[in-house]
Structures are given as C-alpha cells and as structure tokens.
Design an enzyme around this catalytic site. Sequence first.
Site, PDB file in Angstrom:
ATOM      1  CD  GLU A   1      -1.950  -2.364   1.198  1.00  0.00           C
ATOM      2  OE1 GLU A   1      -0.854  -2.716   1.692  1.00  0.00           O
ATOM      3  OE2 GLU A   1      -2.827  -3.187   0.882  1.00  0.00           O
TER       4      GLU A   1
ATOM      5  CG  HIS B   1     -11.587  -7.002   5.390  1.00  0.00           C
ATOM      6  ND1 HIS B   1     -10.754  -7.372   6.401  1.00  0.00           N
ATOM      7  CD2 HIS B   1     -11.046  -7.544   4.264  1.00  0.00           C
ATOM      8  CE1 HIS B   1      -9.757  -8.106   5.917  1.00  0.00           C
ATOM      9  NE2 HIS B   1      -9.912  -8.222   4.624  1.00  0.00           N
TER      10      HIS B   1
END
Lengths: 330, 327
Positions: free
Chosen positions: A64, A133
Amino acid sequence: MTTDTMNNISAVNLALYDALAADSTLLVLGEDVADREEGGVAGATKGLSTAFGDDRVKSTPISEQAIIGTAIGASLRGHRVVAEIMLMNFTTIAMDMIINHAAKLRFMSGGQTHVPIVIRTMTGAGMSNGGQHSDYLEAWFAHTPGIKVVAPSNPTDAYGLLRSAIEDDDPVIFIENLPTYWNSSPFTKEVIPLGQAKVVQEGSDLTIVTYATMVAPAMAAAAALADSGVSVEVVDLRTIAPWDKETVYASVQKTGRALIVHEAVKEFGVGAEIAADLSDHFFGALKAPVRRLGGAFAPVPYSKPLETAFVPSTAGIEAAVRALLTERDI
Amino acid sequence: MSNLPVLDAGTLLEIYKKAALIRYNDMRVIKAMKAGLLMTPYYSPAGQEIIPSALSVNLNDGDTICTIYRGTHDMLAKGFPLGPLWAELAGRITGSCKGKGGTMHLTHPESGCMVTTGVVGSSMPIATGLGWSAKLEGKGHVAVANFGDGAANIGAFHESLNLASLWKLPVIFICQNNRYAEHTSFANSTAVDQLSKRAAGYGMAGVTVNGNDVDEMYGAAKIAVDRARAGEGPTLIEALTFRFNGHLIGDAAGYIPKDEMASAKQNDPFVTLRKRVLVDDAASEEALDAIDADIKARIEEAVKAAFDAEWPDVSELKRDVFAHELA
C-alpha cells in the site's frame, strides 16, 4: 444521456474506461487491477488493461505504501493516476503517503508541485467482513487539509463524481460501498462537479444530511414519515470534503431542523463537524438542536445481528426524526 | 572495486565544485543559526558531500531526485539555486516554496528537486513513482531516492525496492549510510552488516562503496545511472559515510564514541577531495581558491537577499492548500 439502469460497480468501471480513453496521461494502478488478475477482487477494473494496455492499467504487489507513493511520484511528473487501495481499512498502511505527502506537497512546495491522484477504495458493513474490512474512515481524511473526500450513493453519482475526481488537480479519496456494488438503479451518464450536494427528497419539516450508504435508509425513512404527514428533506452530500454548505444551509433554513446520518461511528465523525457548523450558523433560528446518528462506537462486528445493529437503520432514522420533531422550539 | 569507470579531470573538478558549494553552504547555515538568524531544526550534511556530488555529475535536467530532511547537499548537488534556497530557509516569500516548506521540505522542480521529506524513508515510494513515469515517457530519464541507513529499516524501503525491481524502473536507491539513525548506531538497528546484501532479496543490483571516496562513488553511480537509462532496472547503492554533527545542530552526539568522530574528521572527505584535485592537476591551488571565493561570495549574496526579502503575507496561509482556495 440514456437513462437505463446500471449497478454501482459498472458505473465505476465505465467512468474509468471513459477517463482512460479521454486522457492519455491517466494511469490506473493497484492490487489485482489488470485483467491477468481478473480486474480486481470485485471486478471494478475489469477490461481496462485489455483496452488500454498493461502499462496504463497495472497490477501491483500488496504494497500500500508503494502504491500511493508510486502514484504520487508519477503525478509529480505529469501523469494523472487512479490508485486503488482495495479496502478502506488498508489506507491506514499508506497513511504517511496520503496524509504527509499527497495532501501536503502542494502547500509545502508553495504551489510548485501538486498531486492529481484519486485513491479509490471500497468499504462498508453488511457483508460480515468483520472489524478490519468494513470501516468508513472518511473523517480521518476530511480532517486533513489538502485532500478531498467523495462518497457516491448511486451509479449516476459514482460515474459523474469519479470523472470529476480524476480531472481534479488535488488528491481525492473516492469511497465506494462494497455491499451495494451490485445494486442497480436508473443511470444517467453525466459529469458531476465535486463539492455540490443534491437535494434527493424535498420536504419542509426537517433536513436529513447524509451520504453514501445512508442515503437509501434516509429515503426509506422519509417515505415512511410522509405516510404520517411528516415532510422530510434529504440532502445527499456526495462530496464530504469540501461539503456544500450552500445547499445544506438553504435546506436547514427552510426546515429549521437537522439530523445528520452516516455509517461511520458517530463520535468525532463528520456529523460532529456539520452539526457544530449548523449550530454556529443557525443558533436562534433552529427549532430544535441539531442531532446526529452514526454507527455504534465499536468496531464493525462480524455476527449478522450485531453488524445490522451497528449501522443506523431506517427505523432508527425514523425514530430520530420523530424525536426531533417533538423537541420544543428553542 | 575494480573495473570502475574512470574519473576524468574535468568531471573531478565538477565534483569538487559541488562538494565545495555544499561544505561552504553548510558552514554558513550553522553560522546563521549561531547568530540567531535561523531558528529551525537543521540536519547538517557535513561529511557526506562526496556522495551527491559524485552522483549528480551523472544526472541531467530531466532526471529527478527525492531526498530527506538531511538532504540540502543532495539538492545543491542537483542544481537547487542558492537564492531560492536561502530565502526558503529564512521563511521568506521569495523562497522556493514561498517559505511554506522550510529546511525539511525543500522543492525546486526546475532543477529536478521534486520532494524533500521530513519522514524517514518516505523518499523511496515517491521516487519509485517518478521512475515509473520516466520509464513510461521513454526518454531515458532516471529518478534518485536518497535516504539514510535508518530508513532502510522501514516498510516503505522493502515495498519500493520490490516494486521498482519487479517493474525494472530507472530508480537509483542511494543509502547514505552515516552509521547513525538519529541516536542509534547501525549495529544496534540493522540485522545485516551490509545493506547492499538486501538487494539480492529483490533481484536487483546492489553494491556497497566508500561514499567518501570520489572514485568509488562516481564509478558506482555511473554504473547505476547507465543501467537505469538502458532500461535494466534499479540499483541499491549503499554509500558508507559519516556525519560530522549530531542528528541535528544542537545535538552534541554523546552517543558517538569520541575516537570514532575524531577519526572521521581527520579523514574529512572534502579535504581529501581537494588534495586529490591538486594531485591530479585538475586545477591549481589558486584556481581552487578562486572557485571557493566565488562560491562563498554567491552564498553571501543569497544570504543577504534572503534576509532582506519580505515575509509571506498572511493570506498565503490558506493558499496552495488546494488548487483553488476554499471559501
């Protein structure tokens, strides 16, 4: 253009397709985004690398920080970049790149450089994805000068706002809702400017200010309330930062009451900012205190009844509106 | 190090000019701080002059660099002009960043100085993107990521090297290993004895050189830059060096053994370079003195102009946050 139906993910896909076709400097990168990797775990970028080449639509490793850093670097040399961080919770891994760099390079360079990137990300409770999530973290970004935050609630807005976000010269966080990706609704292909809210339901007794996933239950609550003679106006912010004060002010001025609803936890959320602003602006003119509804102050739970209870519901919104209407005029 | 590209006299003199600019500029910054003219955290690059000087003679205008808060030497070597630099240090409107960046956030895109970051290691992911863009552009330009040994232990190091190698990007990762990450020694923070060994883990070229030795540093840089321009991918260069001051000016560096510091200063790479220029007859002593005098005069001119310049208007506070100022 045509008013057919489309689902949210197809609208995102179409916006990316049209943007790549329109601007040869535009690049797309992120985990699994190319067709070799099937265009992403949800398929949002399906077909794009086949149409525009692997150089322009590029799958990355699970990295990321490198994804956002690479997007920033490429944008500094003249590219526009859409970088996907698969799930919003994973933006936390890239926070240095987003907050310290993407958001600040224009300012810290005195305007010499800027970072025209869009960070597409998906999230939302409703699929039993559990605590890591599912979070809406829009307040973190809205609190950071230099970055814009967009959260569409329907396919027309998803298309139109994504096109504008890509054309914008500032970094934009573009939040897509995963559980409603495959929901279809009428679709109009148009470019929608950032920073403009939309009155999606007109009313006179109270204003609900909301966005993203909470627009649908707010509309359902408004419909139920209408049956008992209560007239609710619903404003979909569409762009969270900067938020459209003009439209919200006009609505609250008309109704005299405001309820802010979002899926993210209420505490220290976007609702707090809007409520404080409205209270500042309309103190004395309001018929009742500005109220907020948000997710429970807990991580998003896994178990279905708990997950359902975490998110503000249609019934909860309806009850909050009724409570506000019974408040004495102040 | 054998089979190194040979350093010719002209290039050696160019390297000297850059190193001298860095050294005299650093001395002037510290003098200004001691005089109370500058109040800022300042991370002196004294002792590390050779690395960017020997690297930058291999770079051209289309190449870009990213560096970190201890990066004034990298920027000066790449061509950051003195006037906008000093005005920026002084926080004036005439500064390269209108006084909004400061010592730790120097930017000057015209000279390829794209980002100076205050965050350890964050130069690497952004340089990777600059390299990606350069590769797509296809004109043979390279991107340089400067960082220290401490930065080699953050996650972004691993992500950037892996991605750059996977995509064969024209990026030079140059670790200026000055042996101390803030106050912590290399040995107490890093599990390998040579950082260049990590390159193998990413399938990329890696080399450890004496960054204070002009021949080794120039040679390694030229090989890496040529490789990048040829489309053969990134290189990790670990350039061993030493800093002559604490982490920042004001830090007495009690954590550095006295003999270690004394030995480093005795082997001052700038002094060694000057001798080398004379031995090679790349310039006479008089010519070097004239070069030094010219540099010092240009620095003084920049200092004076900086402190004579206006402060930014308060309206600048909300400008450059976004492309268009918000209501």
